[in-house]
Enzyme design. Structure first.
Site, PDB file in Angstrom:
ATOM      1  CD  GLU A  32      -2.778   1.250   2.419  1.00  0.00           C
ATOM      2  OE1 GLU A  32      -2.759   0.338   3.260  1.00  0.00           O
ATOM      3  OE2 GLU A  32      -3.498   2.254   2.500  1.00  0.00           O
ATOM      4  NE  ARG A  73       3.901  -8.065  10.780  1.00  0.00           N
ATOM      5  CZ  ARG A  73       3.326  -7.371   9.789  1.00  0.00           C
ATOM      6  NH1 ARG A  73       2.413  -7.897   9.045  1.00  0.00           N
ATOM      7  NH2 ARG A  73       3.662  -6.127   9.556  1.00  0.00           N
ATOM      8  CE  LYS A 120       3.215  -0.081   4.747  1.00  0.00           C
ATOM      9  NZ  LYS A 120       2.494  -0.004   3.487  1.00  0.00           N
TER      10      LYS A 120
END
Ligand code: ATP
Ligand code: MG
Length: 558
Positions: A29, A255, A265
């Site tokens: 994104e 992850r 983020k």
């Protein structure tokens, strides 16, 4: 590349003929810069595509116009390329599919599988139930197809205000999987989109856009992180209900978590926006651009991603491993130079005044092909303050009064006198040298215990050196968030030390931003883009001390 459970699945699918080729995608994104966690996903997605002769798409998941920015698109493309991967012509944007996604939503409505709901966000949450209690049906759930089509059309035409209504999938409010309790698939957002401008005021949610974008692109294996495991039934539901031709397989992997940093983020954005760091590419940031500015090589990051592997359960990787990888890579390729960061002047009293000698130094003992260079030597030199002790402790083998040490590639010197200022601080040493030890070896076999680096005072160039340390003082800075203590409380106040009066050997004058070198005995350094021709700035990438080697030894010993 090492085998892992995802490769096993892909290999099997190719062998059984389920797929003829493998098509993956990396779907960031554009709401921030990429970090080292993304590098893991990039190496995996592009890596398997390369290894099995398939391809990997770069797809921007740009469905949230309020947080997205073309600056991020640009930086993401730059970072993926820098890491060494190529999407060829396969650059996509979820926003390119807005029309198609809209049509899919209309189709769902026609199937009686979606409805416009006027509950507020808060009410939707209340109606959703909990892990132990089923949800309640929305009072708008049983609207007719015609009414839903009309209302959705009005949503699209901007006739409702933001938040006034949403389009929801009509699945099961009693599902044990909360994601299946009539999730929102379209919401009204009255913001300009960086690519589609004001064409749309309704935007698809991640769950709706993602599976369909994968399907539109013909993705075979949709690799994502574990937090999407519970979303997989929804991923499959949309594709099944819409009877699409291509139904990619979603596979989850753990992850990356790293000690002494944060990889979210949202948190990284706070560090940037609130001025804790100088920007996304601050060399202390775990972003790809930060690591690049710090001096990391793409090879070292790929090596790191290879070493950590792909697993199915969450874990936390030691930052020392990442540091080990860059050290390992730079050890092989970084040319060596001498630099003195905390200078102490040494006058060699028996060396002739006005004479300069050129001594030969090895550029990289790991790689003979890198050759040698000449380093000027003269009567006055600088050494590292730390390499002298007036009152040396037991295991200190460097310079001290009356003691002889080797100057790397030069001569043996002996400290004869310590000069102090009025405050009693040491400002200069007077030493003598032995001309017979040129090159650093003594013809009579006399041994010295210490070898120190130096630069010739007359020839040295001045530089700024930025010493970076870990950004946080705790291995897991976010561990106390539940107690209400922000990760920002654990920022390392000493994560940056700037030294202005460092002296470098003159061979470094030609350095360009991005160049990576080793300063002998000190560490690996990289020329910062802030450098000017008359003001070089070096960032310390990593010191020479390898804490990972120690950790590994201990682990093996167990
Ligand atoms: P963040 O949690 O930092 O906001 P994100 O997952 O929202 O990250 P995206 O831009 O959506 O950020 O991520 C793009 C891809 O990178 C996704 O497929 C995501 O699963 C993957 N990814 C993100 N963070 C990590 C990580 N720490 N380790 C491995 N893969 C990651
Ligand atoms: Mg995401």
């Amino acid at each position: 590349m090492a085998s892992n459970f995802i490769r096993d699945i892909i290999e099997k699918d190719l062998k059984t003929g389920k797929h003829e080729t493998v098509i993956t995608r990396f779907p960031p994104e554009p709401n921030g810069y990429l970090h080292i966690g993304h590098a893991k996903s990039i190496c995996l997605n592009f890596g398997v595509a390369l290894d099995y002769g398939g391809r990997c798409h770069l797809r921007f998941d740009d469905t949230n116009p309020k947080k997205e920015d073309p600056e991020f698109v640009k930086s993401i493309m730059e970072d993926v390329r820098w890491l060494g991967f190529d999407w060829g012509e396969h650059l996509y944007f979820a926003s390119d599919y807005f029309q198609k996604l809209y049509e899919y939503a209309v189709e769902l409505i026609k199937l009686g599988k979606a409805y416009v709901c006027h509950l507020s966000a808060e009410e939707i949450r209340e109606y959703r139930g909990t892990l132990t209690e089923p949800g309640k049906n929305s009072p708008y759930r049983d609207r007719s197809v015609e009414e839903n089509l009309e209302l959705f059309e009005k949503m699209k035409n901007g006739e409702f205000a933001e938040g006034e209504c949403v389009l929801r999938a009509r699945i099961d409010m009693a599902s044990p999987n909360i994601n299946m309790r009539d999730p929102v698939i379209y919401r009204i957002v009255k913001a300009s989109h960086h690519r589609t401008g004001d064409k749309w005021c309704i935007y698809p949610t991640y769950d709706f856009a993602h599976c369909l974008s994968d399907s539109i692109e013909g993705i075979t294996h949709s690799l994502c992180t574990l937090e999407f495991e519970d979303h997989r039934p929804l991923y499959d539901w949309f594709l099944d209900e819409l009877k699409v031709k291509c139904h990619p397989q979603q596979i989850e992997f753990a992850r990356l978590n790293l000690t002494y940093t944060v990889l979210s983020k949202r948190k990284l954005t706070q560090l940037v926006d609130e001025g804790y760091v100088s920007g996304w590419d601050d060399p202390r940031m775990p972003t790809i651009s930060g690591l690049r500015r710090r001096g990391y090589t793409p090879e070292s990051i790929r090596d790191f991603c290879e070493r950590i592997g792909i697993a199915k359960s969450d874990n936390i990787v030691d930052m020392a491993l990442l540091e080990h990888c860059v050290r390992d890579d730079l050890n092989k390729r970084a040319p060596r130079y001498m630099a003195v960061l905390n200078p102490l002047k040494v006058v060699i009293t028996n060396y002739p005044e006005g004479v300069t000698e050129e001594l030969t130094a090895i550029n990289n003992p790991e790689d003979e092909s890198m050759g040698t260079r000449k380093v000027p030597f003269s009567r006055e030199i600088y050494i590292e303050r730390d390499d002298f002790r007036e009152d040396p402790p037991k295991k200190f083998f460097r310079l001290a009064p009356g003691r002889e040490v080797r100057l790397r590639y030069a001569y043996y010197i002996t400290c004869q006198e310590v000069i102090k200022n009025e405050q009693g601080e040491i400002v200069e040493l007077r030493c003598t040298y032995d001309p017979a030890t040129r090159g650093g070896y003594s013809p009579d076999g006399r041994k010295v215990k210490g070898t120190i680096h130096w630069v010739s005072a007359d020839h040295a160039i001045k530089a700024e050196v930025r010493l970076y340390d870990r950004l946080f003082i705790k291995p897991n800075p976010a561990e106390d968030e539940k107690k209400g203590i922000s990760f920002k409380e654990y920022i390392n106040p000493d994560s940056l030390k700037v030294l202005q009066d460092c002296f470098l050997e003159p061979n470094l004058a030609q350095c360009k931003p991005g160049d990576r070198v080793q300063f002998e005995r000190l560490g690996y350094f990289c020329v910062d883009p802030d450098s000017q021709e008359d003001h070089l700035i070096f960032n310390r990438t990593v010191s020479l001390r390898d804490s990972w080697a120690k950790i590994e030894k201990k682990l093996r010993g167990k």
